[in-house]
Motif scaffolding. Sequence first.
Motif, PDB file in Angstrom:
ATOM      1  N   GLY A  28       0.913  -1.170  -0.217  1.00  0.00           N
ATOM      2  CA  GLY A  28      -0.031   0.028  -0.038  1.00  0.00           C
ATOM      3  C   GLY A  28       0.800   1.211   0.056  1.00  0.00           C
ATOM      4  O   GLY A  28       1.603   1.486  -0.933  1.00  0.00           O
ATOM      5  N   ASP A  29       0.686   2.011   1.034  1.00  0.00           N
ATOM      6  CA  ASP A  29       1.527   3.414   1.122  1.00  0.00           C
ATOM      7  C   ASP A  29       2.676   3.071   2.057  1.00  0.00           C
ATOM      8  O   ASP A  29       3.420   3.999   2.259  1.00  0.00           O
ATOM      9  N   THR A  30       2.977   1.891   2.273  1.00  0.00           N
ATOM     10  CA  THR A  30       4.186   1.583   3.325  1.00  0.00           C
ATOM     11  C   THR A  30       5.283   0.927   2.172  1.00  0.00           C
ATOM     12  O   THR A  30       4.912   0.054   1.440  1.00  0.00           O
ATOM     13  N   LEU A  31       6.457   1.853   2.227  1.00  0.00           N
ATOM     14  CA  LEU A  31       7.390   1.137   1.749  1.00  0.00           C
ATOM     15  C   LEU A  31       8.251   0.037   2.695  1.00  0.00           C
ATOM     16  O   LEU A  31       8.516   0.221   3.730  1.00  0.00           O
ATOM     17  N   VAL A  32       8.448  -1.047   2.215  1.00  0.00           N
ATOM     18  CA  VAL A  32       8.953  -2.280   2.889  1.00  0.00           C
ATOM     19  C   VAL A  32      10.439  -2.597   2.348  1.00  0.00           C
ATOM     20  O   VAL A  32      10.346  -3.207   1.250  1.00  0.00           O
ATOM     21  N   VAL A  33      11.481  -2.456   3.356  1.00  0.00           N
ATOM     22  CA  VAL A  33      12.635  -2.835   2.858  1.00  0.00           C
ATOM     23  C   VAL A  33      13.117  -4.380   3.356  1.00  0.00           C
ATOM     24  O   VAL A  33      12.854  -4.391   4.969  1.00  0.00           O
ATOM     25  N   VAL A  34      13.220  -5.158   2.683  1.00  0.00           N
ATOM     26  CA  VAL A  34      13.285  -6.564   3.231  1.00  0.00           C
ATOM     27  C   VAL A  34      14.791  -7.078   3.199  1.00  0.00           C
ATOM     28  O   VAL A  34      15.233  -7.244   1.950  1.00  0.00           O
ATOM     29  N   GLU A  35      15.321  -7.496   4.146  1.00  0.00           N
ATOM     30  CA  GLU A  35      16.675  -8.192   4.177  1.00  0.00           C
ATOM     31  C   GLU A  35      16.269  -9.836   4.107  1.00  0.00           C
ATOM     32  O   GLU A  35      15.601 -10.154   5.095  1.00  0.00           O
ATOM     33  N   VAL A  36      16.976 -10.349   3.191  1.00  0.00           N
ATOM     34  CA  VAL A  36      16.565 -12.006   2.919  1.00  0.00           C
ATOM     35  C   VAL A  36      17.834 -12.638   3.767  1.00  0.00           C
ATOM     36  O   VAL A  36      18.875 -12.561   3.150  1.00  0.00           O
ATOM     37  N   LYS A  37      17.489 -13.632   4.454  1.00  0.00           N
ATOM     38  CA  LYS A  37      18.482 -14.458   5.090  1.00  0.00           C
ATOM     39  C   LYS A  37      18.386 -15.700   4.762  1.00  0.00           C
ATOM     40  O   LYS A  37      17.126 -16.168   5.263  1.00  0.00           O
ATOM     41  N   THR A  38      19.144 -16.601   4.092  1.00  0.00           N
ATOM     42  CA  THR A  38      18.795 -17.965   3.551  1.00  0.00           C
ATOM     43  C   THR A  38      20.009 -18.747   4.084  1.00  0.00           C
ATOM     44  O   THR A  38      21.162 -18.433   4.009  1.00  0.00           O
ATOM     45  N   ARG A  39      19.605 -19.929   4.822  1.00  0.00           N
ATOM     46  CA  ARG A  39      20.635 -20.838   5.166  1.00  0.00           C
ATOM     47  C   ARG A  39      20.152 -22.323   4.721  1.00  0.00           C
ATOM     48  O   ARG A  39      18.954 -22.666   4.576  1.00  0.00           O
ATOM     49  N   ALA A  40      21.182 -22.804   4.217  1.00  0.00           N
ATOM     50  CA  ALA A  40      20.886 -24.563   4.137  1.00  0.00           C
ATOM     51  C   ALA A  40      21.807 -25.281   4.987  1.00  0.00           C
ATOM     52  O   ALA A  40      22.602 -26.099   4.514  1.00  0.00           O
ATOM     53  N   SER A  41      22.014 -24.617   6.094  1.00  0.00           N
ATOM     54  CA  SER A  41      22.789 -25.442   7.387  1.00  0.00           C
ATOM     55  C   SER A  41      22.119 -25.175   8.540  1.00  0.00           C
ATOM     56  O   SER A  41      21.155 -24.488   8.678  1.00  0.00           O
ATOM     57  N   ARG A  42      22.819 -25.795   9.702  1.00  0.00           N
ATOM     58  CA  ARG A  42      22.343 -25.558  10.929  1.00  0.00           C
ATOM     59  C   ARG A  42      23.188 -24.393  11.882  1.00  0.00           C
ATOM     60  O   ARG A  42      22.922 -24.498  12.961  1.00  0.00           O
ATOM     61  N   THR A  43      23.587 -23.586  11.113  1.00  0.00           N
ATOM     62  CA  THR A  43      24.317 -22.588  11.661  1.00  0.00           C
ATOM     63  C   THR A  43      23.809 -21.670  12.747  1.00  0.00           C
ATOM     64  O   THR A  43      24.197 -21.445  13.930  1.00  0.00           O
ATOM     65  N   PHE A  44      22.682 -21.290  12.128  1.00  0.00           N
ATOM     66  CA  PHE A  44      21.667 -20.445  13.176  1.00  0.00           C
ATOM     67  C   PHE A  44      20.272 -21.282  13.220  1.00  0.00           C
ATOM     68  O   PHE A  44      19.781 -21.668  12.334  1.00  0.00           O
ATOM     69  N   ASP A  45      19.528 -21.126  14.356  1.00  0.00           N
ATOM     70  CA  ASP A  45      18.181 -21.760  14.732  1.00  0.00           C
ATOM     71  C   ASP A  45      17.233 -21.004  13.590  1.00  0.00           C
ATOM     72  O   ASP A  45      16.477 -21.637  12.681  1.00  0.00           O
ATOM     73  N   ASP A  46      17.455 -19.629  13.542  1.00  0.00           N
ATOM     74  CA  ASP A  46      16.774 -18.588  12.418  1.00  0.00           C
ATOM     75  C   ASP A  46      17.661 -17.974  11.867  1.00  0.00           C
ATOM     76  O   ASP A  46      18.616 -17.206  12.386  1.00  0.00           O
ATOM     77  N   PRO A  47      17.846 -17.995  10.475  1.00  0.00           N
ATOM     78  CA  PRO A  47      18.736 -17.296   9.899  1.00  0.00           C
ATOM     79  C   PRO A  47      18.683 -15.814  10.253  1.00  0.00           C
ATOM     80  O   PRO A  47      19.592 -15.045   9.862  1.00  0.00           O
ATOM     81  N   ALA A  48      17.534 -15.210  10.825  1.00  0.00           N
ATOM     82  CA  ALA A  48      17.566 -13.825  11.046  1.00  0.00           C
ATOM     83  C   ALA A  48      18.502 -13.382  12.005  1.00  0.00           C
ATOM     84  O   ALA A  48      18.893 -12.175  12.099  1.00  0.00           O
ATOM     85  N   ALA A  49      18.953 -14.404  12.808  1.00  0.00           N
ATOM     86  CA  ALA A  49      19.897 -14.201  13.833  1.00  0.00           C
ATOM     87  C   ALA A  49      21.359 -13.677  13.232  1.00  0.00           C
ATOM     88  O   ALA A  49      21.951 -12.912  13.987  1.00  0.00           O
ATOM     89  N   ALA A  50      21.338 -13.950  11.883  1.00  0.00           N
ATOM     90  CA  ALA A  50      22.709 -13.338  11.331  1.00  0.00           C
ATOM     91  C   ALA A  50      22.761 -11.894  10.941  1.00  0.00           C
ATOM     92  O   ALA A  50      23.635 -11.352  10.502  1.00  0.00           O
ATOM     93  N   VAL A  51      21.381 -11.255  10.971  1.00  0.00           N
ATOM     94  CA  VAL A  51      21.461  -9.850  10.828  1.00  0.00           C
ATOM     95  C   VAL A  51      21.847  -9.035  12.054  1.00  0.00           C
ATOM     96  O   VAL A  51      21.420  -9.114  13.286  1.00  0.00           O
TER      97      VAL A  51
END
Length: 131
Positions: A52-75
């Motif tokens: 809508g009228d909101t600009l959303v800037v999205v950081e995408v974190k992808t993992r194919a490993s068990r490095t982090f429980d949630d890849p967002a933890a890498a941000v």
Amino acid sequence: MGETTRRPDRRREIGRLGEDVAAEYIAGLGWTVLDRNWRTRYGELDLIAADGDTLVVVEVKTRASRTFDDPAAAVTPQKLRTMRRVTRQWLSEQDRFWPTIRFDIVSIRLDLADPDDLERATLAHHTGVVD
């Protein structure tokens, strides 16, 4: 001289797969993807979308490993500062005014056994991660 073969950059491929999943997810929300992989010398914005009228800037974190429980933890806090800085640059090149700007993280975990099987990927959407 012999021809050299370049090995595919698996890390980059994993990132691209995750960004494809995230872009499809965002489109499924009814948002409009305005830009992908927008780069400056200061950094990159993975996805820029309009909700809508909101600009959303999205950081995408992808993992194919068990490095982090949630890849967002890498941000990191530094990454979030960079996102804000690069977003200001992107906005300076736009004609449209955005009354609301939000920063989200979409984290993608690919299946360890078959990362290319996107049907088995899991996704988490974290909204409003930066004030």
